[in-house]
Design a protein around this motif. Sequence first.
Motif, PDB file in Angstrom:
ATOM      1  N   ARG A  32      54.616  74.960  29.710  1.00 52.30           N
ATOM      2  CA  ARG A  32      55.369  75.367  30.895  1.00 52.30           C
ATOM      3  C   ARG A  32      54.577  76.454  31.606  1.00 52.30           C
ATOM      4  O   ARG A  32      53.846  77.225  30.982  1.00 52.30           O
ATOM      5  N   HIS A  33      54.726  76.515  32.909  1.00 54.25           N
ATOM      6  CA  HIS A  33      54.081  77.577  33.686  1.00 54.25           C
ATOM      7  C   HIS A  33      54.562  78.954  33.204  1.00 54.25           C
ATOM      8  O   HIS A  33      55.545  79.078  32.469  1.00 54.25           O
ATOM      9  N   GLY A  34      53.901  79.978  33.675  1.00 54.55           N
ATOM     10  CA  GLY A  34      54.254  81.335  33.284  1.00 54.55           C
ATOM     11  C   GLY A  34      55.349  81.933  34.151  1.00 54.55           C
ATOM     12  O   GLY A  34      55.961  81.248  34.984  1.00 54.55           O
ATOM     13  N   ASP A  35      55.595  83.208  33.959  1.00 55.69           N
ATOM     14  CA  ASP A  35      56.625  83.954  34.684  1.00 55.69           C
ATOM     15  C   ASP A  35      56.482  83.741  36.186  1.00 55.69           C
ATOM     16  O   ASP A  35      55.374  83.769  36.737  1.00 55.69           O
ATOM     17  N   ARG A  36      57.610  83.541  36.851  1.00 59.51           N
ATOM     18  CA  ARG A  36      57.596  83.279  38.293  1.00 59.51           C
ATOM     19  C   ARG A  36      58.725  84.016  38.984  1.00 59.51           C
ATOM     20  O   ARG A  36      59.637  84.545  38.349  1.00 59.51           O
ATOM     21  N   SER A  37      58.685  84.016  40.306  1.00 64.23           N
ATOM     22  CA  SER A  37      59.794  84.514  41.114  1.00 64.23           C
ATOM     23  C   SER A  37      60.884  83.442  41.144  1.00 64.23           C
ATOM     24  O   SER A  37      60.632  82.285  40.797  1.00 64.23           O
ATOM     25  N   PRO A  38      62.105  83.796  41.545  1.00 68.37           N
ATOM     26  CA  PRO A  38      63.169  82.786  41.601  1.00 68.37           C
ATOM     27  C   PRO A  38      62.800  81.632  42.530  1.00 68.37           C
ATOM     28  O   PRO A  38      62.057  81.815  43.501  1.00 68.37           O
ATOM     29  N   VAL A  39      63.337  80.466  42.241  1.00 70.51           N
ATOM     30  CA  VAL A  39      63.113  79.314  43.116  1.00 70.51           C
ATOM     31  C   VAL A  39      63.904  79.476  44.415  1.00 70.51           C
ATOM     32  O   VAL A  39      63.478  79.037  45.486  1.00 70.51           O
ATOM     33  N   LYS A  40      65.042  80.137  44.316  1.00 73.76           N
ATOM     34  CA  LYS A  40      65.865  80.407  45.494  1.00 73.76           C
ATOM     35  C   LYS A  40      66.836  81.539  45.183  1.00 73.76           C
ATOM     36  O   LYS A  40      66.972  81.953  44.023  1.00 73.76           O
TER      37      LYS A  40
END
Length: 419
Positions: A32-40
Amino acid sequence: MHPRFLLLLAVVALRGKVTAEKKLQYVTVLFRHGDRSPVKAYPADPYQEGDWPQGFGQLTQEGMRQHLELGQFLRKRYDSFLNESYVRHEISVRSTDYDRTLMSAESNLAGLYPPNGEQVFSPNIPWQPIPVHTVPQSEEKLLAFPQRDCPRYEELMNETEQTEEYVNLTNANKDIMELVRNKTGLKIMNVDAVWSVYDTLFCESRHNKSAPDWVTPSVWERLRFLKDFGFQVIFEVYKHQEKSRLQGGILLGEIVKNLSRVAESMERQHLKMMMLSAHDTTMAALQSSLNVFNGRQPPYASCLMIELYSDDSGSPSVSMFYRNDSRVAPYELQLPGCSLDCPLEEFVNITKLSISEDRQKECQLASVGSSKHVIISLVVCGCLLLGLIIILFLSIIRHREPLGSQGYRQINNRGAEET
């Protein structure tokens, strides 16, 4: 020396020898990708897209560090398997067409293949470019789940929401769902909406953004529970096997095909690693199709490793490992119905149940297919009946005699009596 101690030494030595005899031939790595900002953001969210450096759904610097660490872990794990320097024939990297997954793959490769020697193209940059392949989101049929191109799957989801488990759980959590609806400004509230709200709050909390007052520890725990249940609804809960065939079985089928192909040509095999950069739903879909899903959302930079080995006799076997915590060693996963070191033949036979041979056909709704068959049958029967009527009519005309003849009167009388 005590005989039991000698026996123990012999057993340990034998186990070490058996382990040494296994030779790694090929590995599929899905993460899975790493830490991200919210999708929305939800309507009443005080933090909107402008509050995030790169906007919604983007990999953060923490996410980059997570994958750099994962790449370094993979280097240590496969150091004697992969060439120290990048060799394009040894590894193939595929990602979904999202910034966060593409950047995660690149960060991971920076840890897996730090340049040395001739591969250092600038002394000030301890990094080298390595290709990451992708396809447009609209064409992604391998790594993005759930895929919504399947009417039968949509029907299964509707049926899932009518099951006793789903109805009872949602009824038991009506109060928390109503609270979320009132506090967030969302008009529609269901398990999927709770999942989205939890994800937004989770991302904000990881980046030191204050949670609303209504998000108490007990509310947070219930949101987390419903979020995990959302993953189970998509891939399990109801008719798990059929859902697997229509979703995660797509990726599983490709992996099994690659394992079998490598096993048949080990001496000529150059590709050693297939690296796949995707999402939490991708991980859950694949694990569910393997019957090893723990029912919880796969965390950032979680990694599933499916390894193909051969022994001295050339017999291939498959081992699986799941890394969802960088602080501990990966967990070894066991395919139900097989050993930890699962012979490839058994692995293939067991996973067949989760792999569709004709997904397009299985995606068709049974009612639609039945209606088509009924219509076709009626048309055929109608044509046959019309043909019989025409033949009968022509036969009557052909055998008609002049009026007044005895023969004609006799035939006409018999026809009247039969009617």
